[in-house]
Design an enzyme around this catalytic site. Structure first.
Site, short mmCIF file in Angstrom:
data_model
loop_
_atom_site.label_atom_id
_atom_site.label_comp_id
_atom_site.label_asym_id
_atom_site.label_seq_id
_atom_site.Cartn_x
_atom_site.Cartn_y
_atom_site.Cartn_z
N LYS A 57 0.64 -1.24 -0.15
CA LYS A 57 -0.17 0.05 0.00
C LYS A 57 0.79 1.24 0.07
O LYS A 57 1.87 1.32 0.61
CB LYS A 57 -1.10 -0.02 1.11
CG LYS A 57 -1.85 0.97 1.45
CD LYS A 57 -2.78 0.99 2.68
CE LYS A 57 -3.79 1.98 2.61
NZ LYS A 57 -4.66 1.98 4.17
N SER A 132 -9.76 2.03 3.32
CA SER A 132 -8.80 2.90 2.30
C SER A 132 -7.94 2.08 1.55
O SER A 132 -7.63 2.33 0.34
CB SER A 132 -7.93 3.86 3.00
OG SER A 132 -7.11 3.42 3.87
N SER A 156 -9.36 -0.25 7.37
CA SER A 156 -8.79 -0.04 6.04
C SER A 156 -8.31 -1.39 5.33
O SER A 156 -7.87 -1.41 4.27
CB SER A 156 -7.94 0.81 5.85
OG SER A 156 -8.80 2.13 5.74
N1 GLN Z 1 -12.72 4.37 7.05
C1 GLN Z 1 -11.95 4.81 8.06
C2 GLN Z 1 -11.44 6.31 7.93
O1 GLN Z 1 -11.81 7.06 6.88
C3 GLN Z 1 -10.70 3.94 8.16
C4 GLN Z 1 -9.57 4.26 7.35
C5 GLN Z 1 -8.46 3.62 7.56
O2 GLN Z 1 -8.42 2.35 8.44
N2 GLN Z 1 -7.28 3.96 7.12
O3 GLN Z 1 -11.03 6.88 8.67
#
Ligand code: GLN
Length: 463
Positions: A57, A132, A156
């Site tokens: 990632k 994400s 994410s």
């Molecule tokens: N969807 C969550 C956020 O937008 C988690 C994102 C993540 O785990 N990086 O904060």
């Protein structure tokens, strides 16, 4: 012929060990698959090392390789050092296939917030892969990488794994180094594996986990055991009512998770209902105070001076303002504003201070549950993959995607997603939550269930 859609990392390792393919042939097989879903932000033409190649990632800092975090502000940033996880992957001899797409600064649940265009879901390209870490999850499902690393702050790794039908582990906070990872919310961020099988997940976790002198929040980790048991004898499974009967859970998702729980019983597990009343009611609200608060201070470093984008101007303040205006997308700006507000004098105690207390209560509630249970189960995502654009204009609807992944993250606990079936032709994920440092228990339970469920991880349209 190497079938990149089906080959697991463990099988790939076997091919290499027996000399049936070379590392170069293996790398090239994945490199040759066309990326028509926008999984990658950058693909490398060759990798170092004689092992099974991997995708990272793009929040994972890689020496000499562009690391953007999905943001314009880091569009031309090339780290001068490796993150600890990138270094460990290298030491293990895994060639890097490329850097995968993500929501900008890992803020989002659909990968639509990437400054470089969305990734699409391999099961249905009109749908999102989750976020994400949608790029890593889609790459593994679509045969563009045998395994990948993601990062999980609120969900994410787990949520995109659920939406793309693969295995994802968000490890116990402190087991994987954050050194060299682009920071979002430091008390929550954790790097972890995205794979096709639970055994691959355990293998990859064993490569990246462990104490790191460069990250003082890391701890020694128990030896990783590759799971092989096919039963769940003696495993005590708790089913938190609030996380399984929540009205936001789609009926198709609920039914498949219920079926997996019945399967667990047949495999010998002791299954009992339990309750986590605070965690589901307050987890999300608590997260959306703490994560933006931490993000607002972490993102203060992007000022046009240290590194990353700079938009020139006559004065310093004007330069910083223009740089941030041009460099950050809407979601990071929204989080910076929310976080700065929550931390401002006069509001700090009412918002941030209060949220920290709720977080402690959530951790305590989980600790109590783990006095009686080894594993807690729920859906990972309340819904299957949604359509591109469906929630993009409504941040609150998007935030609900992590309703069930956030509570255990707030408590620093490990969570494993395994696919448990298809609803409307789209993957549904089962979340297994464990006590701190109980990854081996999650691998054991996940592996036995995975075998019994027999999910085919290859998207139907690609079979
Ligand atoms: N969807 C969550 C956020 O937008 C988690 C994102 C993540 O785990 N990086 O904060």
């Amino acid at each position: 012929m190497i079938d990149t859609l089906r080959l697991t990392a463990e099988e790939a390792r076997g091919l290499l060990e027996r000399g049936e393919v070379s590392a170069r042939e293996l790398f090239d097989a994945y490199r040759a698959v066309e990326d028509d879903l926008n999984c990658y932000l950058l693909r490398l033409d060759e990798g170092e090392g004689a092992g099974v190649p991997i995708a990272l990632k793009d929040v994972i800092g890689t020496k000499g390789i562009r690391t953007t975090a999905g943001s314009k502000i880091l569009e031309s940033y090339v780290p001068v050092y490796d993150s600890t996880v990138a270094a460990r992957v290298k030491v293990a001899g895994l060639p890097v296939l490329g850097k995968t797409n993500l929501d900008e600064f890992a803020m989002g649940s659909s990968t639509e917030n990437s400054a470089f265009g969305p990734t699409r879901n391999p099961w249905d390209p009109e749908r999102v892969p989750g976020g994400s870490g949608g790029g890593s999850a889609a790459a593994v499902s679509a045969g563009l990488a045998p395994w990948a690393l993601g990062s999980d702050t609120g969900g994410s790794i787990k949520q995109p794994s659920s939406l793309c039908g693969n295995v994802g582990l968000r490890p116990t906070y402190g087991t994987v180094s954050r050194y060299g990872i682009v920071a979002f919310a430091s008390s929550l961020d954790q790097v972890g594996p995205v794979t096709k099988t639970v055994r691959d997940c355990a293998l990859l976790y064993s490569i990246i986990a462990g104490r790191d002198a460069c990250d003082s929040t890391t701890v020694e980790v128990p030896d990783v055991e590759l799971p092989s048991a096919q039963d769940l004898n003696g495993v005590r499974i708790g089913v938190p009512t609030e996380m399984n009967d929540h009205p936001g859970i789609e009926p198709g998702v609920r039914a498949l998770v219920h079926k997996s729980i019945e399967l667990a019983r047949e495999l010998g597990a002791e299954v009992e209902e339990c309750s986590l009343p605070l965690s589901v009611d307050y987890g999300l609200a608590c997260y959306y105070l703490i994560a933006p608060a931490e993000a607002s201070s972490n993102l203060a470093r992007y000022d046009g001076v240290r590194y990353g984008l700079r938009v020139g101007a006559d004065t310093y303040y004007e330069m910083v303002e223009r740089t941030r205006d041009a460099g950050f997308g809407d979601e990071p700006k929204r989080r910076i504003m929310l976080g700065t507000y929550a931390l401002s004098a006069g509001y700090y105690e009412a918002y941030y201070g209060q949220a920290q207390k709720v977080r402690t209560a959530i951790a305590r509630e989980h600790a109590q549950a783990f006095e009686r249970f080894d594993v807690l189960v729920s859906p990972t995502s309340p819904t299957v993959a949604f359509r591109l654009g469906e929630k993009a204009a409504d941040p609150l609807a998007m935030y609900l995607s992590d309703l069930l992944t956030i509570p255990s993250n707030m408590a620093g606990l490990p969570g494993l997603n395994i696919p448990c079936g298809l609803s409307e032709g789209l993957p549904v994920g089962l979340q297994l939550i464990g006590a701190q440092l109980s990854e081996n228990t999650l691998f054991r339970a996940g592996h036995a269930l995975e075998r019994a469920i027999g999910f085919d991880t290859v998207p139907e349209r690609l079979r």
